[in-house]
Design a protein around this motif. Structure first.
Motif, PDB file in Angstrom:
ATOM      1  N   SER A   1       0.808  -1.018   0.116  1.00  0.00           N
ATOM      2  CA  SER A   1       0.048  -0.117   0.014  1.00  0.00           C
ATOM      3  C   SER A   1       0.781   1.320  -0.066  1.00  0.00           C
ATOM      4  O   SER A   1       2.093   1.258   0.392  1.00  0.00           O
ATOM      5  N   GLU A   2       0.214   2.330  -0.665  1.00  0.00           N
ATOM      6  CA  GLU A   2       0.995   3.440  -0.183  1.00  0.00           C
ATOM      7  C   GLU A   2       1.461   3.947   1.290  1.00  0.00           C
ATOM      8  O   GLU A   2       2.564   4.610   1.283  1.00  0.00           O
TER       9      GLU A   2
ATOM     10  N   ALA B   1      -4.518   2.988 -11.894  1.00  0.00           N
ATOM     11  CA  ALA B   1      -3.901   1.623 -11.521  1.00  0.00           C
ATOM     12  C   ALA B   1      -2.768   1.838 -10.683  1.00  0.00           C
ATOM     13  O   ALA B   1      -2.074   3.086 -10.761  1.00  0.00           O
ATOM     14  N   GLU B   2      -2.315   0.661  -9.983  1.00  0.00           N
ATOM     15  CA  GLU B   2      -1.143   0.863  -9.288  1.00  0.00           C
ATOM     16  C   GLU B   2      -0.003   0.504 -10.314  1.00  0.00           C
ATOM     17  O   GLU B   2      -0.290   0.002 -11.406  1.00  0.00           O
ATOM     18  N   PRO B   3       1.262   1.031  -9.473  1.00  0.00           N
ATOM     19  CA  PRO B   3       2.591   0.798 -10.669  1.00  0.00           C
ATOM     20  C   PRO B   3       3.076  -0.667 -10.868  1.00  0.00           C
ATOM     21  O   PRO B   3       3.611  -0.986 -11.877  1.00  0.00           O
ATOM     22  N   GLY B   4       2.694  -1.560 -10.290  1.00  0.00           N
ATOM     23  CA  GLY B   4       3.323  -2.981 -10.061  1.00  0.00           C
ATOM     24  C   GLY B   4       2.715  -4.009 -11.081  1.00  0.00           C
ATOM     25  O   GLY B   4       3.239  -4.872 -11.190  1.00  0.00           O
ATOM     26  N   ILE B   5       1.576  -3.350 -11.700  1.00  0.00           N
ATOM     27  CA  ILE B   5       0.915  -4.336 -12.684  1.00  0.00           C
ATOM     28  C   ILE B   5       1.827  -4.380 -13.840  1.00  0.00           C
ATOM     29  O   ILE B   5       2.384  -3.556 -14.335  1.00  0.00           O
ATOM     30  N   VAL B   6       1.766  -5.887 -14.316  1.00  0.00           N
ATOM     31  CA  VAL B   6       2.524  -5.897 -15.521  1.00  0.00           C
ATOM     32  C   VAL B   6       1.806  -5.321 -16.755  1.00  0.00           C
ATOM     33  O   VAL B   6       0.607  -5.161 -16.767  1.00  0.00           O
ATOM     34  N   ALA B   7       2.777  -4.723 -17.585  1.00  0.00           N
ATOM     35  CA  ALA B   7       2.062  -3.743 -18.654  1.00  0.00           C
ATOM     36  C   ALA B   7       1.188  -4.333 -19.615  1.00  0.00           C
ATOM     37  O   ALA B   7       0.105  -4.059 -19.681  1.00  0.00           O
ATOM     38  N   SER B   8       1.419  -5.727 -19.784  1.00  0.00           N
ATOM     39  CA  SER B   8       0.685  -6.678 -20.959  1.00  0.00           C
ATOM     40  C   SER B   8      -0.936  -6.638 -20.018  1.00  0.00           C
ATOM     41  O   SER B   8      -1.880  -6.776 -20.662  1.00  0.00           O
TER      42      SER B   8
ATOM     43  N   GLU C   1       6.974  -8.283 -19.682  1.00  0.00           N
ATOM     44  CA  GLU C   1       7.936  -8.469 -18.637  1.00  0.00           C
ATOM     45  C   GLU C   1       8.222  -7.032 -17.922  1.00  0.00           C
ATOM     46  O   GLU C   1       9.245  -6.978 -17.328  1.00  0.00           O
ATOM     47  N   CYS C   2       7.498  -6.237 -18.386  1.00  0.00           N
ATOM     48  CA  CYS C   2       7.788  -4.766 -17.416  1.00  0.00           C
ATOM     49  C   CYS C   2       6.497  -4.311 -16.749  1.00  0.00           C
ATOM     50  O   CYS C   2       5.366  -4.922 -17.088  1.00  0.00           O
ATOM     51  N   THR C   3       6.601  -3.388 -15.710  1.00  0.00           N
ATOM     52  CA  THR C   3       5.501  -3.115 -15.092  1.00  0.00           C
ATOM     53  C   THR C   3       5.066  -1.560 -15.679  1.00  0.00           C
ATOM     54  O   THR C   3       5.793  -0.935 -16.248  1.00  0.00           O
ATOM     55  N   LEU C   4       3.780  -1.153 -15.157  1.00  0.00           N
ATOM     56  CA  LEU C   4       3.299   0.004 -15.764  1.00  0.00           C
ATOM     57  C   LEU C   4       4.140   1.189 -14.977  1.00  0.00           C
ATOM     58  O   LEU C   4       4.373   2.083 -15.858  1.00  0.00           O
ATOM     59  N   GLY C   5       4.499   1.013 -13.728  1.00  0.00           N
ATOM     60  CA  GLY C   5       5.397   1.990 -13.041  1.00  0.00           C
ATOM     61  C   GLY C   5       6.645   2.024 -13.876  1.00  0.00           C
ATOM     62  O   GLY C   5       7.123   3.003 -14.013  1.00  0.00           O
ATOM     63  N   GLY C   6       7.042   1.090 -14.417  1.00  0.00           N
ATOM     64  CA  GLY C   6       8.517   1.062 -14.955  1.00  0.00           C
ATOM     65  C   GLY C   6       8.198   1.786 -16.312  1.00  0.00           C
ATOM     66  O   GLY C   6       9.130   2.634 -16.802  1.00  0.00           O
ATOM     67  N   THR C   7       7.153   1.698 -16.976  1.00  0.00           N
ATOM     68  CA  THR C   7       6.936   2.551 -18.161  1.00  0.00           C
ATOM     69  C   THR C   7       6.607   3.788 -17.983  1.00  0.00           C
ATOM     70  O   THR C   7       7.202   4.701 -18.952  1.00  0.00           O
ATOM     71  N   VAL C   8       6.062   4.301 -16.838  1.00  0.00           N
ATOM     72  CA  VAL C   8       6.231   5.747 -16.398  1.00  0.00           C
ATOM     73  C   VAL C   8       7.723   6.229 -16.228  1.00  0.00           C
ATOM     74  O   VAL C   8       8.139   7.391 -16.482  1.00  0.00           O
ATOM     75  N   ALA C   9       8.329   5.435 -15.412  1.00  0.00           N
ATOM     76  CA  ALA C   9       9.714   5.852 -14.856  1.00  0.00           C
ATOM     77  C   ALA C   9      10.577   5.944 -16.014  1.00  0.00           C
ATOM     78  O   ALA C   9      11.626   6.958 -15.911  1.00  0.00           O
ATOM     79  N   CYS C  10      10.332   5.363 -17.273  1.00  0.00           N
ATOM     80  CA  CYS C  10      11.361   5.607 -18.160  1.00  0.00           C
ATOM     81  C   CYS C  10      10.701   6.278 -19.516  1.00  0.00           C
ATOM     82  O   CYS C  10      11.169   6.293 -20.421  1.00  0.00           O
ATOM     83  N   ASN C  11       9.420   6.653 -19.382  1.00  0.00           N
ATOM     84  CA  ASN C  11       8.505   7.217 -20.444  1.00  0.00           C
ATOM     85  C   ASN C  11       8.622   6.247 -21.559  1.00  0.00           C
ATOM     86  O   ASN C  11       9.075   6.753 -22.865  1.00  0.00           O
ATOM     87  N   ALA C  12       8.099   5.030 -21.250  1.00  0.00           N
ATOM     88  CA  ALA C  12       8.478   4.124 -22.270  1.00  0.00           C
ATOM     89  C   ALA C  12       7.730   4.248 -23.501  1.00  0.00           C
ATOM     90  O   ALA C  12       6.664   4.823 -23.695  1.00  0.00           O
TER      91      ALA C  12
ATOM     92  N   VAL D   1       6.378   6.227  -7.287  1.00  0.00           N
ATOM     93  CA  VAL D   1       5.006   6.273  -7.988  1.00  0.00           C
ATOM     94  C   VAL D   1       4.164   5.225  -7.366  1.00  0.00           C
ATOM     95  O   VAL D   1       4.523   4.177  -7.276  1.00  0.00           O
ATOM     96  N   THR D   2       3.161   5.814  -6.817  1.00  0.00           N
ATOM     97  CA  THR D   2       2.160   4.703  -6.241  1.00  0.00           C
ATOM     98  C   THR D   2       0.807   4.476  -6.795  1.00  0.00           C
ATOM     99  O   THR D   2      -0.074   3.526  -6.848  1.00  0.00           O
TER     100      THR D   2
END
Lengths: 282, 492
Positions: free
Chosen positions: B55-56, B114-121, B143-154, B216-217
């Protein structure tokens, strides 16, 4: 290599034409194996909303086999389907666009509720008009998995048939040698033409349509015929087996367990105990 | 920043003694921590501890404690970064993997939270189930998370049409270094003339900040309507020059047709496979016939309804012929399964190179990949020079593939041993520098991480890097968040 020969009639005279092998492929329109299946309100059919409809996967092997034979020996490939209007689109996309020369859709309201024998009667009648050397189809359709229509068509046409074929090769102008996987081994069968063969997975790798194939498919003949045009009536396809209802399997509860424990070692000990005592896997 | 004093006891910046076990939710089991040590860059360091908040509030509590004790925290998604951004330079890792819920989807406003840990697909599948469309499609989306896509502007192949992640982020909830929480919402009025343009929308500072400015939460994103239909095709060419010429022609056609409303090519992606890439996927291509004469290919997709697809295909056929492609061999993915299969083949390229790279690790080798991008009109020149650089400096096995429509091919160099690795890195550096000279960037979608901060300084003037450091220091004065990412570790 040899040439297939075939007696053809032109202007009242019989000619022998070389390099002509006429193949009919029977193809069924089915829901994609990825589709989420819902049962329609009538309780005995599939709700077509949001369901991608495709050629049955095993029929695709049959189409590919037919195209490869045509590429090697020349001839003509005709796809025939008995099904709804949407099957016409499938015949274009999954048959004509790949290189099949023409297609026939048997479309008749009496077929909507028929059984495998009724479908086979309609398809056999459509095949009879084509007088093919070879009839190919999938070993079964992936929706209802009856594996019945291919053998039934063979019986109705009084033709030899081999089912679940994984490899086929002509052995003479009038025969094929086919391989058939059986439990723990492989059967090799020689079958004389004309014949019906049903295709198994692994027979080949079905091709993708080419851009050009899709563009030329729209100009290829696709005839729609009803039962009357095939000399049949509704009585001929009246089902002897009636589908009473469809049910989806019960949803299984998630049966996983998460092993709790003080340390990794304790968790592993618990896992090993469960594998021995509960799952009896060890 | 903190040294081990006695067994298990550590000293924080303020000299007080603590153990990592005191951290809320910390796991210090070395085997578990080992699973959080490496990303796809080949860099690796086992974190002192891993915390996996649910949780946050747990994130806030953790950062409060860490900032009080000066413990460095590197947020992680699923470690698919190719730059070491998710590898902890020191301190602990906070993995967001247990915060993986879709909190709400509003079909009317087309907004998802959504929360950041969800797998992007997985996230995209959930959006799709709701009848909507999230277009960002990084190759590693499974193989990556939504939060990861935000963190590097995927971005991904469809970025060609839809842009990167940034354009969809409406708001973020971020826990800052001190444990305070902030909701950063995009200022979405059509006009805004407040202050420096680069800083007008604070949310943009967090997107692509690679874990250096907060954890990011929650992510709030815009969604789109599902396209009416789509077809994908793979067109073959004799060599990469012809393929890139085709990409340029398709891009020009799209611009004209978009501006004029007239019929034209409307690709949503234009992906290149060079000669080596085709060789790599050939054994795995199944029913997809790759002609022997093909020395390159371009994968494209167009969103079009079934009724209009035939005329669209005729336009594509003409364009491929015009570009002297092997037009008759162009294969089309008609069903969703075939489209997925083509996508799998595309993904098999980096995955296959990663595997080969991993096999070379015992000899001190690995895969080195570039992330440079240039303006599309400079792509032929850039590719020509890049191949020359690779041949002359590296000389080993290499392939190039990727987002040609965005002027963004990935060169992958397979270094078989330590000597090869040195040469491969030098070649990659030279290519990146040439991209900068040609008006491009050296990090188009993977970020800076821990491997490109020197080049970052080469791209931007000192005062601007200093200004960025100013933001970093304002939000994270102790420099505990993702040390080593973007800036050198000693710069903060």
């Amino acid at each position: 290599m040899f040439c297939f020969c075939r007696r053809v009639w032109r202007a009242g005279r019989a000619y022998v034409e070389e390099g002509l092998l006429k193949i009919v492929v029977l193809v069924k329109l089915v829901p994609s194996s990825e589709a989420r299946i819902r049962i329609a309100a009538d309780g005995r059919s599939i709700d077509p909303a949001d369901v991608e409809l495709l050629a049955s996967a095993y029929d695709e092997y049959a189409v590919e086999a037919a195209l490869q034979l045509k590429e090697k020996f020349g001839g003509e490939v005709v796809a025939i389907s008995a099904g709804p209007d949407k099957a016409a689109e499938m015949l274009r996309k999954s048959c004509l666009a790949l290189g099949v020369d023409r297609a026939v859709l048997v479309r008749d309201p009496a077929l909507d509720r028929t059984d495998t024998l009724g479908t086979a009667r309609a398809l056999a009648a459509a095949c009879r008009r084509e007088t093919p050397d070879l009839i190919l189809c999938g070993k079964l359709a992936i929706d209802q998995e009856n594996a019945a229509v291919g053998p039934q068509v063979a019986a109705l046409l009084d033709l030899p048939h081999v089912s679940v074929v994984s490899n086929l090769e002509p052995s003479s102008e009038s025969a094929f040698v086919v391989h058939r996987e059986i439990e723990g081994g492989m059967e090799e069968i020689e079958v004389s033409l004309p014949a019906v063969l049903t295709a198994n997975k692994g027979m080949n790798e079905p091709r993708y349509a080419s851009l050009k194939g899709i563009m030329t498919a729209k100009k290829k003949p696709l005839d729609t015929v009803d039962l009357a045009a095939l000399g049949l009536d509704a009585q001929a396809v009246a089902p002897k087996a009636i589908l009473v209802s469809l049910k989806t399997p019960p949803v299984r509860a998630d049966q996983g367990i998460i092993i709790q424990g003080e340390s990794a070692a304790a968790k592993v000990a618990e896992l090993v105990r469960l594998l021995f005592e509960e799952a009896k896997a060890l | 920043m903190h040294e081990e004093t006695t067994a298990g006891r550590r000293e924080g910046v303020r000299g007080e003694s603590f153990t990592l076990e005191d951290l809320p939710g910390a796991v210090t089991d070395p085997e578990i921590c080992g699973a959080y040590a490496a990303d796809a860059s080949g860099l690796s360091r086992v974190p002192d501890a891993v915390v996996r908040p649910q949780s946050e509030d747990e994130v806030r509590e953790l950062l409060r404690v860490c900032s009080a004790r000066g413990i460095a925290v590197t947020p992680q998604g699923l470690r698919s970064s190719t730059t070491g951004a998710s590898v902890p330079a020191r301190g602990i890792v906070v993995s967001l993997e247990r915060m993986a819920r879709v909190l709400s989807i509003d079909p009317q406003r087309r907004v998802v939270v959504a929360e950041p840990g969800i797998v992007a697909s997985e996230f995209k599948a959930r959006v799709r189930e709701a009848g909507l469309f999230y277009p960002v499609d990084p190759t590693s989306e499974a193989e990556c998370t939504l939060g990861g896509t935000v963190a590097c502007n995927a971005s991904g192949s469809r970025t060609y049409r839809y842009g990167p992640t940034r354009g969809y982020v409406r708001a973020l909830r971020v826990v800052l270094a001190d444990g305070s929480v902030r909701e950063v919402r995009r200022i979405s009025s059509d006009k805004n003339s407040t202050g420096y343009a680069g800083l007008q929308n604070p949310v943009d500072i967090w997107i692509g900040s690679e874990g250096t400015l907060g954890v990011v939460t929650q992510v709030e994103l815009d969604l789109l309507l599902l396209p009416p239909g789509v077809f994908g095709a793979l067109a073959f060419f004799r060599d990469w020059r012809a393929a890139v010429g085709f990409v340029q022609a398709a891009d020009a056609s799209r611009r004209v047709s978009t501006a004029s409303g007239k019929a034209g090519l409307r690709p949503r992606c234009l992906e290149l496979f060079d000669h080596g890439s085709l060789d790599l996927v050939r054994p795995d291509a199944g029913g997809l016939r790759i002609p022997a004469a093909a020395g390159a290919a371009v994968f494209f997709e167009e969103e079009v309804s079934t009724e209009e697809s035939l005329s669209a295909m005729e336009r594509w056929y003409a364009a491929i012929e015009e570009a002297e492609g092997l037009a008759d061999d162009t294969v089309v993915a008609q069903s969703e399964a075939e489209q997925a299969e083509l996508k799998r083949l595309r993904h098999a390229l980096p995955a296959g190179m990663n595997e080969r790279g991993a096999r070379a690790v015992s000899n001190g080798g690995r895969k080195v990949s570039t992330d440079f991008a240039v303006p599309l009109d400079k792509l032929p020149q850039m590719m020509e020079e890049a191949y020359t650089i690779v041949r002359e400096i590296f000389g080993g096995f290499h392939v190039a593939y990727g987002h040609a429509g965005n002027g963004h091919p990935h060169f992958n160099l397979l270094a078989e041993d330590a000597a090869g690795l040195t040469k491969a890195r030098e070649a990659a550096r030279r290519m990146a520098e040439r991209a900068l000279d040609l008006g491009g960037t050296m990090a188009a979608e993977h970020g800076i991480g821990k491997v490109k901060s020197a080049l970052y300084r080469r791209l931007y003037p000192v005062w601007l890097v200093e200004a960025s450091l100013g933001i970093k220091r304002a939000l994270d004065p102790q420099g505990i968040l993702s040390p080593g990412n973007i800036f050198g570790e000693d710069e903060i």
